[in-house]
Design an enzyme around this catalytic site. Structure first.
Site, mmCIF file in Angstrom:
data_model
loop_
_atom_site.group_PDB
_atom_site.id
_atom_site.type_symbol
_atom_site.label_atom_id
_atom_site.label_comp_id
_atom_site.label_asym_id
_atom_site.label_seq_id
_atom_site.Cartn_x
_atom_site.Cartn_y
_atom_site.Cartn_z
ATOM 1 N N PRO A 2 -15.377 -66.311 -7.851
ATOM 2 C CA PRO A 2 -15.074 -66.030 -6.449
ATOM 3 C C PRO A 2 -13.573 -65.875 -6.249
ATOM 4 O O PRO A 2 -12.783 -66.712 -6.695
ATOM 5 C CB PRO A 2 -15.612 -67.264 -5.720
ATOM 6 N N ALA A 3 -13.169 -64.795 -5.609
ATOM 7 C CA ALA A 3 -11.752 -64.477 -5.489
ATOM 8 C C ALA A 3 -11.004 -65.458 -4.590
ATOM 9 O O ALA A 3 -9.777 -65.586 -4.693
ATOM 10 C CB ALA A 3 -11.574 -63.061 -4.949
ATOM 11 N N LEU A 4 -11.714 -66.135 -3.728
ATOM 12 C CA LEU A 4 -11.079 -67.138 -2.871
ATOM 13 C C LEU A 4 -11.772 -68.477 -3.077
ATOM 14 O O LEU A 4 -13.006 -68.560 -3.031
ATOM 15 C CB LEU A 4 -11.157 -66.747 -1.398
ATOM 16 N N GLY A 5 -10.973 -69.491 -3.326
ATOM 17 C CA GLY A 5 -11.505 -70.836 -3.492
ATOM 18 C C GLY A 5 -10.779 -71.823 -2.601
ATOM 19 O O GLY A 5 -9.849 -71.466 -1.875
ATOM 20 N N LEU A 6 -11.193 -73.068 -2.687
ATOM 21 C CA LEU A 6 -10.542 -74.142 -1.936
ATOM 22 C C LEU A 6 -9.681 -74.965 -2.875
ATOM 23 O O LEU A 6 -10.188 -75.574 -3.824
ATOM 24 C CB LEU A 6 -11.583 -75.047 -1.271
ATOM 25 N N TYR A 55 -4.974 -85.147 -9.097
ATOM 26 C CA TYR A 55 -5.113 -85.148 -7.641
ATOM 27 C C TYR A 55 -5.759 -86.429 -7.115
ATOM 28 O O TYR A 55 -5.639 -86.750 -5.930
ATOM 29 C CB TYR A 55 -5.961 -83.960 -7.174
#
Length: 272
Positions: A12-16, A47
Site C-alpha cells: 500500500p502506497a500510504l501507511g500509518l 518506538y
C-alpha cells in the site's frame, strides 16, 4: 488505495507511521486507521508501541492478516545475530502475529557487523518470520553494501518536499527496491508552506495532501505519515482522487533545501 509493485509484492502506497504514538493514543489511532482503510502499518522496536499495536491487531475484526503490510525495525542494540533472532521473536509476540511483512535494520550502527546482522535476518526470512528484509536510514553506498549480503527489499528514509532524495530514488528504481518516506510532512512544516498551500487551494486539498500525493506519485515510493486524529487519518488517505500537474511538480521540486529533521548522533554521514 494505490499500491507500489516491488519484487512481486503489492505494498500500500500510504501507511500509518507510529513513531511517538504510545498506549491509548496508539491503540486508538491504529484502530481508527483500520476502520477508515489503512492496511500498511510501520513500527519499530525502538518506538515502544509494538504491544499497543498488537492489542489492536489481535482484536481486529475488520481485515484478514494477509491484507495487511506490517513493518518493524531492529533496535540499534539488537544487531548481534542472537539478538536479531530473539528480539524479532519478541516483536512478533508483542504484535501478536506470526510474521512481519518487512523487517528493517533501523540505523546503520556497528556497520562493520552488518553482514552477520543480515545473515541472521535471512534466517528469519527462511523460517517464515519476515517476508521481506530491508534497511532504514542507509546511504546509497550502504544500501549497495547491504545488497551484497542479503536480498534487500526496501530502504526507509526521511523524505519530504524540503528534503528531496534523488540519489535514493534513482537507486531504488535501478535496483527494484521500495523507497519508504518517513517524516513525509516534515514534522508539520508542510502545513505552513505557502507554495504547498497554494497548490492545495487549486486542487481543493490541504498542503499535507499535496505533499503526500507528490511522494506516492514517484514510484517506487510509499509514505508513512503519523496521524493521531481520525480527521488527519482520513485526510492523509484522501490523496488518490486528484492529480498534480507538471507545473505543480516543478513548484514542489523548487522547495528542496536539503532540510533534515531527523539527525541523531548515531546517524551516518549523509550524502547531502
Amino acid at each position: 488505495m494505490q499500491f507500489v509493485q516491488v519484487q512481486g509484492e503489492q505494498v500500500p502506497a500510504l501507511g500509518l507511521g507510529t513513531w511517538l504514538l504510545r498506549g491509548d493514543d496508539c491503540r486508538r489511532a491504529v484502530r481508527e486507521a483500520l476502520e477508515v482503510g489503512y492496511r500498511h502499518f510501520d513500527t519499530a522496536q525502538m518506538y515502544g508501541n509494538e504491544d499497543a499495536i498488537g492489542q489492536v491487531l489481535r482484536s481486529n475484526m475488520v481485515v484478514d492478516r494477509d491484507q495487511l503490510f506490517i513493518t518493524t525495525k531492529l533496535n540499534n542494540r539488537n544487531h548481534a545475530p542472537r539478538d536479531v533472532l530473539a528480539s524479532t521473536d519478541d516483536s512478533l509476540r508483542r504484535l501478536g502475529i506470526g510474521y512481519v511483512d518487512l523487517l528493517l535494520v533501523h540505523w546503520p550502527v556497528a556497520f562493520e557487523a552488518l553482514p552477520a546482522t543480515l545473515e541472521a535476518m535471512v534466517k528469519l526470512r527462511d523460517d517464515g518470520k519476515a517476508r521481506n528484509l530491508g534497511v532504514s536510514n542507509f546511504t546509497t553506498e550502504q544500501v549497495e553494501t547491504a545488497r551484497r549480503h542479503a536480498p534487500i527489499f526496501c530502504n526507509q528514509v526521511e523524505y519530504h518536499p524540503f528534503l528531496a532524495q534523488p540519489d535514493q530514488l534513482a537507486l531504488a528504481r535501478d535496483r527494484g527496491l521500495l523507497l519508504t518516506a518517513y517524516c513525509p510532512l516534515a514534522r508539520g512544516q508542510v502545513a505552513h508552506d505557502p507554495t504547498l498551500n497554494e497548490i492545495g487551494r487549486r486542487h481543493h486539498k490541504t498542503a499535507a495532501q499535496v505533499a503526500l500525493r507528490w511522494l506516492v506519485d514517484q514510484e517506487p515510493v510509499a509514505a508513512v505519515p503519523k496521524a493521531s486524529s481520525r480527521q488527519h487519518l482520513e485526510e492523509n488517505l484522501a490523496i488518490f482522487d486528484f492529480e498534480l500537474t507538471d507545473e505543480d511538480r516543478d513548484e514542489i521540486a523548487a522547495l528542496d533545501r536539503g532540510e533534515r529533521f531527523i539527525d541523531p548522533p548515531f546517524a551516518p554521514a549523509w550524502e547531502r
